[in-house]
Design a protein around this motif. Structure first.
Motif, PDB file in Angstrom:
ATOM      1  N   GLY A   1     -33.263   3.385 -11.968  1.00  0.00           N
ATOM      2  CA  GLY A   1     -32.782   4.384 -11.026  1.00  0.00           C
ATOM      3  C   GLY A   1     -33.740   4.534  -9.869  1.00  0.00           C
ATOM      4  O   GLY A   1     -34.802   3.904  -9.837  1.00  0.00           O
ATOM      5  N   PRO A   2     -33.395   5.348  -8.900  1.00  0.00           N
ATOM      6  CA  PRO A   2     -34.317   5.589  -7.786  1.00  0.00           C
ATOM      7  C   PRO A   2     -35.522   6.390  -8.254  1.00  0.00           C
ATOM      8  O   PRO A   2     -35.406   7.258  -9.119  1.00  0.00           O
ATOM      9  CB  PRO A   2     -33.464   6.387  -6.792  1.00  0.00           C
ATOM     10  N   GLN A   3     -36.677   6.089  -7.684  1.00  0.00           N
ATOM     11  CA  GLN A   3     -37.880   6.878  -7.941  1.00  0.00           C
ATOM     12  C   GLN A   3     -38.178   7.809  -6.776  1.00  0.00           C
ATOM     13  O   GLN A   3     -38.796   8.856  -6.956  1.00  0.00           O
ATOM     14  CB  GLN A   3     -39.089   5.963  -8.145  1.00  0.00           C
ATOM     15  N   LYS A   4     -37.754   7.400  -5.585  1.00  0.00           N
ATOM     16  CA  LYS A   4     -38.060   8.130  -4.358  1.00  0.00           C
ATOM     17  C   LYS A   4     -36.770   8.687  -3.751  1.00  0.00           C
ATOM     18  O   LYS A   4     -35.664   8.336  -4.173  1.00  0.00           O
ATOM     19  CB  LYS A   4     -38.759   7.194  -3.369  1.00  0.00           C
ATOM     20  N   PRO A   5     -36.891   9.562  -2.738  1.00  0.00           N
ATOM     21  CA  PRO A   5     -35.694  10.144  -2.116  1.00  0.00           C
ATOM     22  C   PRO A   5     -34.673   9.102  -1.687  1.00  0.00           C
ATOM     23  O   PRO A   5     -35.029   8.015  -1.223  1.00  0.00           O
ATOM     24  CB  PRO A   5     -36.265  10.885  -0.906  1.00  0.00           C
ATOM     25  N   ILE A   6     -33.398   9.446  -1.861  1.00  0.00           N
ATOM     26  CA  ILE A   6     -32.312   8.572  -1.407  1.00  0.00           C
ATOM     27  C   ILE A   6     -32.058   8.851   0.070  1.00  0.00           C
ATOM     28  O   ILE A   6     -31.870   9.999   0.473  1.00  0.00           O
ATOM     29  CB  ILE A   6     -31.042   8.807  -2.238  1.00  0.00           C
ATOM     30  N   THR A   7     -32.064   7.802   0.877  1.00  0.00           N
ATOM     31  CA  THR A   7     -31.976   7.949   2.327  1.00  0.00           C
ATOM     32  C   THR A   7     -30.592   7.637   2.877  1.00  0.00           C
ATOM     33  O   THR A   7     -30.237   8.101   3.965  1.00  0.00           O
ATOM     34  CB  THR A   7     -32.997   7.022   2.999  1.00  0.00           C
ATOM     35  N   SER A   8     -29.807   6.836   2.144  1.00  0.00           N
ATOM     36  CA  SER A   8     -28.494   6.420   2.643  1.00  0.00           C
ATOM     37  C   SER A   8     -27.644   5.917   1.487  1.00  0.00           C
ATOM     38  O   SER A   8     -28.172   5.524   0.443  1.00  0.00           O
ATOM     39  CB  SER A   8     -28.646   5.325   3.705  1.00  0.00           C
TER      40      SER A   8
ATOM     41  N   THR B   1     -39.416  -3.925   2.066  1.00  0.00           N
ATOM     42  CA  THR B   1     -40.780  -3.564   1.701  1.00  0.00           C
ATOM     43  C   THR B   1     -41.100  -2.134   2.088  1.00  0.00           C
ATOM     44  O   THR B   1     -42.192  -1.638   1.798  1.00  0.00           O
ATOM     45  CB  THR B   1     -41.792  -4.504   2.385  1.00  0.00           C
ATOM     46  N   ASN B   2     -40.164  -1.469   2.731  1.00  0.00           N
ATOM     47  CA  ASN B   2     -40.404  -0.114   3.212  1.00  0.00           C
ATOM     48  C   ASN B   2     -39.087   0.660   3.231  1.00  0.00           C
ATOM     49  O   ASN B   2     -38.047   0.153   2.806  1.00  0.00           O
ATOM     50  CB  ASN B   2     -41.041  -0.168   4.603  1.00  0.00           C
ATOM     51  N   TYR B   3     -39.137   1.841   3.762  1.00  0.00           N
ATOM     52  CA  TYR B   3     -38.046   2.808   3.861  1.00  0.00           C
ATOM     53  C   TYR B   3     -36.714   2.161   4.254  1.00  0.00           C
ATOM     54  O   TYR B   3     -36.617   1.464   5.257  1.00  0.00           O
ATOM     55  CB  TYR B   3     -38.466   3.826   4.917  1.00  0.00           C
ATOM     56  N   VAL B   4     -35.668   2.393   3.450  1.00  0.00           N
ATOM     57  CA  VAL B   4     -34.319   1.940   3.797  1.00  0.00           C
ATOM     58  C   VAL B   4     -33.710   2.988   4.724  1.00  0.00           C
ATOM     59  O   VAL B   4     -33.413   4.107   4.310  1.00  0.00           O
ATOM     60  CB  VAL B   4     -33.441   1.764   2.543  1.00  0.00           C
ATOM     61  N   SER B   5     -33.523   2.632   5.991  1.00  0.00           N
ATOM     62  CA  SER B   5     -33.078   3.612   6.980  1.00  0.00           C
ATOM     63  C   SER B   5     -31.561   3.657   7.134  1.00  0.00           C
ATOM     64  O   SER B   5     -31.041   4.541   7.817  1.00  0.00           O
ATOM     65  CB  SER B   5     -33.720   3.320   8.339  1.00  0.00           C
ATOM     66  N   GLY B   6     -30.835   2.728   6.506  1.00  0.00           N
ATOM     67  CA  GLY B   6     -29.389   2.775   6.624  1.00  0.00           C
ATOM     68  C   GLY B   6     -28.682   1.790   5.725  1.00  0.00           C
ATOM     69  O   GLY B   6     -29.223   0.728   5.386  1.00  0.00           O
ATOM     70  N   LEU B   7     -27.457   2.142   5.309  1.00  0.00           N
ATOM     71  CA  LEU B   7     -26.563   1.255   4.562  1.00  0.00           C
ATOM     72  C   LEU B   7     -25.187   1.343   5.207  1.00  0.00           C
ATOM     73  O   LEU B   7     -24.770   2.410   5.673  1.00  0.00           O
ATOM     74  CB  LEU B   7     -26.448   1.689   3.103  1.00  0.00           C
ATOM     75  N   ALA B   8     -24.490   0.217   5.264  1.00  0.00           N
ATOM     76  CA  ALA B   8     -23.147   0.210   5.846  1.00  0.00           C
ATOM     77  C   ALA B   8     -22.282  -0.783   5.105  1.00  0.00           C
ATOM     78  O   ALA B   8     -22.764  -1.812   4.601  1.00  0.00           O
ATOM     79  CB  ALA B   8     -23.203  -0.157   7.329  1.00  0.00           C
ATOM     80  N   SER B   9     -20.986  -0.476   5.015  1.00  0.00           N
ATOM     81  CA  SER B   9     -20.022  -1.390   4.413  1.00  0.00           C
ATOM     82  C   SER B   9     -18.714  -1.248   5.171  1.00  0.00           C
ATOM     83  O   SER B   9     -18.500  -0.289   5.915  1.00  0.00           O
ATOM     84  CB  SER B   9     -19.816  -1.065   2.928  1.00  0.00           C
TER      85      SER B   9
END
Length: 606
Positions: A316-323, A363-371
């Motif tokens: 699961g995620p360990q850190k805040p979900i961003t998108s 390797t760093n912050y995921v700033s966006g997801l799109a589909s």
């Protein structure tokens, strides 16, 4: 219109190198802290998990009382909160400042009346108190450095043992708890100490790779565990319900089961090699199940009857979900602040256990997801300046680079991807290659696209710019005006007729695309930045996610009607995505944010 909470899918525990993470178990639920929430993770049905959000500092440990009625959670500021598990309100029973610093561990007595909290304080390293009044029930003294763990004998006469960085174990009699003696067996930090359920013994483990067994009533040392021991620091131990077996987890990436009578290892599990597989927590859950925590955050569930590997691994995620994104009706994706993309399978009203998307990842912050469409594909962008395509449960290799830091991403059905970048403009990708770009005179902050309509929100000019993608260039077709502060999120309705623009002040404006005019500016109930917007498939309703921790559902046809989901994510809601029909005219909505939980809501429009 109304809503109902269907499920909470929690994050896995936060870990730190060289530091043990305290786990506890009660009736099939594993308890721990992640950020500012206390998590009660149901390992058999993750959707039935609980997340408590009463703390203002990071939660370090949480434990359910022996009666099962209350949970005590502690944080990095030295505060212990006792709250009710009966009902859904999570009523606060009491809040106490136990020590002036981080609390590393706490323990209930066998009567669920008293609590001992220990950690890194200034005047003292531990405090014993009544759970309902906070009244002191003795002194926890004898240590000269940080206390890492505490254990209480659940039978009368009560006893307590504490373990610390001073390499000592201090034995206390009770109640009231008072110093009895200091035990000096370990030569390095003592990481954990635990009493057997029977109360006859307790055990300690430490960074010297040693395990010692003691008499539960007198604190006398019975002996150490020999045989094939661990080759690294032992971070945690836990007793079986019958008090005959001890499990230990260590930094040598192994988990071992020990027969207490012979003090020898009977089973050893190897989890691999490397930092991510170091074992930093352990707890015995039920008669057969053992749960060990990897440095990666994975919860490894072992069946003691199987001797070679975990029966299952809870991810699961360990850190805040961003998108978030929904590339198909059966797959839900969530990007996190540490660069991971996590996938859930969608089945009716439920999501499956999370799994990490395969591939190198960001390797760093995921700033966006799109589909876009039902092709099962999605695209992720991150602060490593990469655009990655997610197909099924894996990310493609050789992702294209962006010219600047990507801020937002949108995609259309033919696989064209639009990326808004900081200090640059918009870049267009197709098939893993850049096929177009637009350097803007304004500062773009968000993007959305449906069919041939591409909308870009401006941060400095507070306008929404409309473009038509010709296949080789973005051709501006108009500007939508009305917003009064920076446009932080935009969404195009599935029918392409409307555009919603959310701004940093919390207001949302709805525009008509064809006539390029304002439909409504009355959606102003949010009090913080709008982080995400999502239309239903029929374009009749809009969901908004905000930094103010709330989610609102707005009606396009009856614009004064809305649903307010207050406190949907402590710390702020970063993403909302419609999962589809729920039956009976209902829709299912997923929200996620700073607490790293995915929450599923049942929305009724009639």
């Amino acid at each position: 219109m109304s809503f109902k909470s269907l499920a909470v899918y929690p994050p896995t525990p936060v870990t730190a190198r060289g530091t043990a993470t305290k786990l506890s178990a009660s009736k099939g639920k594993i308890t721990y802290g992640n950020g500012r929430i206390a998590v009660l993770h149901d390992i058999n049905n993750p959707g039935l998990s609980t997340a408590y959000a009463g703390h203002t500092q990071n939660v370090t440990v949480a434990k359910i009382s022996p009666t099962g009625y209350y949970c005590a959670s502690a944080d990095a500021h030295g505060t212990v909160r006792v709250w009710d598990l009966v009902g859904e309100d999570q009523t606060l029973k009491g809040e106490y400042r136990a020590i002036a610093g981080r609390i590393n561990d706490l323990e209930w007595d066998g009567e669920s009346k008293r609590i001992i909290a220990v950690g890194d304080g200034r005047e003292k390293f531990g405090h014993a108190f009544m759970m309902d009044t906070g009244t002191s029930t003795g002194e926890i003294i004898g240590h000269t450095k940080v206390i890492n763990a505490v254990a209480i004998r659940h039978q009368r006469p009560f006893r307590a043992a504490t373990a610390g960085d001073d390499t000592q174990i201090v034995f206390h009699t009770g109640v009231p708890f008072k110093y009895e003696k200091t035990i000096k067996n370990h030569t390095k930090f003592v990481q954990d100490v635990r009493y057997a359920p029977s109360g006859d013994h307790f055990a300690s483990v430490g960074s010297d790779s040693k395990i010692f067994l003691y008499d539960g009533k007198t604190g006398e040392t019975i002996g150490d565990f020999g045989g094939e021991g661990h080759k690294g620091s032992i971070m945690a131990c836990s007793w079986s319900p019958d008090s005959k077996t001890l499990v230990t987890s260590a930094a040598d990436c192994t988990v071992k089961l020990w027969d207490v009578e012979t003090r020898t290892a009977v089973t050893s599990y190897s989890l691999g090699s490397g930092i991510h597989h170091q074992q930093v927590g352990a707890v015995w859950s039920g008669e057969a199940d053992i749960v060990s925590l990897s440095m990666s955050g994975d919860l490894n569930v072992f069946d003691k009857r199987v001797a070679d590997k975990p029966g299952r691994v809870i991810k699961g995620p360990q850190k805040p979900i961003t998108s978030t994104a929904l590339p198909s009706s059966s797959t839900f994706l969530a990007g996190t602040a540490d660069g991971r993309v996590v996938a859930y399978s969608v089945a009716g009203d439920e999501l499956s256990e999370a799994r990490h998307v395969a591939g190198d990842g960001h390797t760093n912050y995921v700033s966006g997801l799109a589909s876009a469409g039902e092709a099962g594909k999605a695209w992720s962008i991150g602060y490593d300046d990469r655009v990655r395509e997610v197909t099924g449960s894996a990310e493609t290799s050789a992702p294209p680079s962006t010219s600047s830091q990507p801020r937002s991403v949108a995609a259309v059905a033919d696989g064209t991807v639009f990326v808004v970048e900081l200090g640059w403009g918009v870049e267009v990708f197709q098939g893993g290659k850049k096929v177009g770009e637009l350097k803007t005179k304004y500062t773009p902050g968000s993007v959305a696209a449906v069919g041939g309509v591409v909308a870009v929100g401006g941060e400095d000019d507070t306008k929404v710019h409309l473009y038509d993608w010709t296949g080789s260039e973005l051709k501006e077709t108009g500007v939508l005006e009305g917003n009064r502060s920076a446009v932080s999120a935009v969404a195009v309705s599935p029918d392409g007729k409307m555009i919603a623009a959310g701004e940093t002040s919390g207001k949302i404006f709805l525009f008509d695309v064809a006539e390029k005019k304002l439909i409504t500016s009355r959606w102003s109930f949010h009090s913080g930045r709008i982080n995400a917007l999502s239309f239903t498939s029929d374009s009749k309703h809009l969901a908004s996610a905000s930094l103010d921790t709330n989610v609102y559902i707005w009606s396009v046809e009856k614009q004064m009607r809305n649903i307010a989901i207050k406190g949907a994510a402590p710390g702020g809601v970063n993403a909302v995505t419609w999962l589809g029909e729920g039956g009976g005219g209902k829709q299912r909505l997923a929200s996620a944010g700073a607490d790293a939980c995915v929450r599923v809501w049942d929305i009724t429009f009639h």
